[in-house]
Design an enzyme around this catalytic site. Structure first.
Site, PDB file in Angstrom:
ATOM      1  N   LYS A 175       0.815  -1.113  -0.037  1.00 33.91           N
ATOM      2  CA  LYS A 175       0.535  -0.241   0.135  1.00 33.91           C
ATOM      3  C   LYS A 175       0.831   1.367  -0.034  1.00 33.91           C
ATOM      4  O   LYS A 175       1.591   0.936   0.568  1.00 33.91           O
ATOM      5  CB  LYS A 175      -0.675   0.105   0.800  1.00 33.91           C
ATOM      6  CG  LYS A 175      -1.848  -1.328   1.312  1.00 33.91           C
ATOM      7  CD  LYS A 175      -2.670  -1.684   2.368  1.00 33.91           C
ATOM      8  CE  LYS A 175      -1.578  -1.836   3.910  1.00 33.91           C
ATOM      9  NZ  LYS A 175      -2.423  -1.577   4.914  1.00 33.91           N
ATOM     10  N   THR A 207      -8.445   8.613   9.136  1.00 29.21           N
ATOM     11  CA  THR A 207      -7.643   7.504   8.637  1.00 29.21           C
ATOM     12  C   THR A 207      -7.551   5.817   9.246  1.00 29.21           C
ATOM     13  O   THR A 207      -6.833   4.797   9.240  1.00 29.21           O
ATOM     14  CB  THR A 207      -6.449   7.139   7.759  1.00 29.21           C
ATOM     15  OG1 THR A 207      -5.803   7.603   8.751  1.00 29.21           O
ATOM     16  CG2 THR A 207      -6.842   8.349   6.704  1.00 29.21           C
ATOM     17  N   GLY A 209      -8.603   2.752  11.309  1.00 27.50           N
ATOM     18  CA  GLY A 209      -8.645   0.985  10.582  1.00 27.50           C
ATOM     19  C   GLY A 209      -9.127   1.007   8.920  1.00 27.50           C
ATOM     20  O   GLY A 209      -9.174   0.341   8.413  1.00 27.50           O
ATOM     21  N   THR A 210      -8.038   1.765   8.425  1.00 24.84           N
ATOM     22  CA  THR A 210      -8.225   1.547   6.637  1.00 24.84           C
ATOM     23  C   THR A 210      -7.500   0.573   6.404  1.00 24.84           C
ATOM     24  O   THR A 210      -7.662  -0.497   5.678  1.00 24.84           O
ATOM     25  CB  THR A 210      -7.365   2.592   6.431  1.00 24.84           C
ATOM     26  OG1 THR A 210      -5.895   3.188   6.707  1.00 24.84           O
ATOM     27  CG2 THR A 210      -8.228   4.031   6.299  1.00 24.84           C
ATOM     28  N   GLY A 211      -6.394  -0.055   7.461  1.00 25.19           N
ATOM     29  CA  GLY A 211      -5.533  -1.126   6.842  1.00 25.19           C
ATOM     30  C   GLY A 211      -6.729  -2.587   6.881  1.00 25.19           C
ATOM     31  O   GLY A 211      -6.544  -3.467   6.498  1.00 25.19           O
ATOM     32  N   CYS A 212      -6.946  -2.802   7.736  1.00 28.17           N
ATOM     33  CA  CYS A 212      -7.638  -3.821   8.689  1.00 28.17           C
ATOM     34  C   CYS A 212      -8.898  -3.839   7.664  1.00 28.17           C
ATOM     35  O   CYS A 212      -9.425  -4.653   7.157  1.00 28.17           O
ATOM     36  CB  CYS A 212      -8.251  -3.376   9.866  1.00 28.17           C
ATOM     37  SG  CYS A 212      -6.909  -2.722  11.279  1.00 28.17           S
TER      38      CYS A 212
END
Length: 273
Positions: A175, A207, A209-212
């Site tokens: 990412k 932002t 929690g975006t990766g989860c």
């Protein structure tokens, strides 16, 4: 048909990341979500204030309960915390011959708090990645996985993705959110070719929690039988929409809006927000 997706991750008491974000994402994308909690966190928009890992026995018991009865069509892993938990998870996934495994190599919270013990990084590399269909590191996580700093461009990202792929995972989705370009570009590498996933960069601090959410959305797509690239493209749209309509709650880094994608697109594709 019921599409079954399991998240193996930590609990976020603030609801923006971890198990809570994963289950919201699964629901929004039309799948049935289940959970194995590896750690409890005392967490809000201002940061992680405490981490309370579960015992290996508790993790194994949760896995056994779900896998032996309900079964899974895809699994997403997030915060695994320790080498012992990683080993237990890998052993159970192999024993039940689980396919469609998406690994989000959660290492550090947005506020800088460590969420993976240092000695667990090698266990992640050697025990879990060879089982994984997809891994979704951000740039700092990729640098840890390859043991090298300095990922500053798309070319650097491609080289890092190739290095991570050599650890045994089928697809690397690196990412690009930490770069400062106008676009947010993710690099997908499958061992042969490179694909870019592009989206306009959203100017916001909210932002959490975006990766989860991104990894959970990929797992939901795989559970429904989508090819990896299709699942990744939907996940990119899902998380971008969630960021664009982020929930400005709390005093710090607020969560994204997991319901935005469905509200924006709906069945007719009309905008409802």
């Amino acid at each position: 048909m019921v599409y079954r997706v399991l998240t193996i991750a930590g609990s976020d008491s603030g609801g923006g990341a971890g198990i809570q974000a994963d289950l919201k994402t699964f629901q929004e994308l039309g799948t049935y979500g289940m959970s194995v909690i590896t750690a409890l966190t005392a967490q809000n928009t201002l940061g992680v204030h405490g981490v309370y890992p579960q015992t290996v026995q508790a993790v194994e018991a949760q896995l056994e309960a779900v896998l032996s009865d309900i079964g899974v069509d895809a699994v997403k892993t997030g915060m695994l915390f320790s080498a012992e938990i990683i080993a237990a998870v890998a052993q159970q996934l192999k024993a039940y011959q689980v396919n469609n495994i998406v690994v989000d190599p959660v290492m550090v919270a947005k506020g800088g708090q460590p969420l993976l013990q240092q000695e667990a990084i090698e266990a992640l590399r050697t025990a879990l990645l060879p089982l994984a269909t997809v891994i979704t590191p951000n740039i700092p996580e990729a640098e840890v996985l390859i043991g090298q700093k300095g990922i500053q461009s798309l070319q650097d990202m491609e080289e890092a993705a190739r290095a991570i792929h050599s650890l045994g995972v089928q697809y690397v989705i690196l990412k690009g959110g930490h770069l400062e370009d106008e676009e947010s570009v993710d690099v997908v590498y499958d061992g042969q070719s490179v694909t870019y996933l592009r989206a306009n960069r959203v100017k916001t601090k909210h932002t959490h929690g975006t990766g989860c959410t991104f990894a959970a959305a990929i797992a939901a797509g795989l559970a429904k039988g989508q090819p990896v690239l299709e699942a990744a493209r939907v996940a990119k749209d899902f998380v971008t929409c969630a960021i664009e309509h982020a929930l400005e709650i709390g005093q710090g880094i607020g969560p994204t809006h997991h319901g935005a994608y469905r509200q924006v697109h709906g069945q007719s594709g009309s905008v409802h927000l």
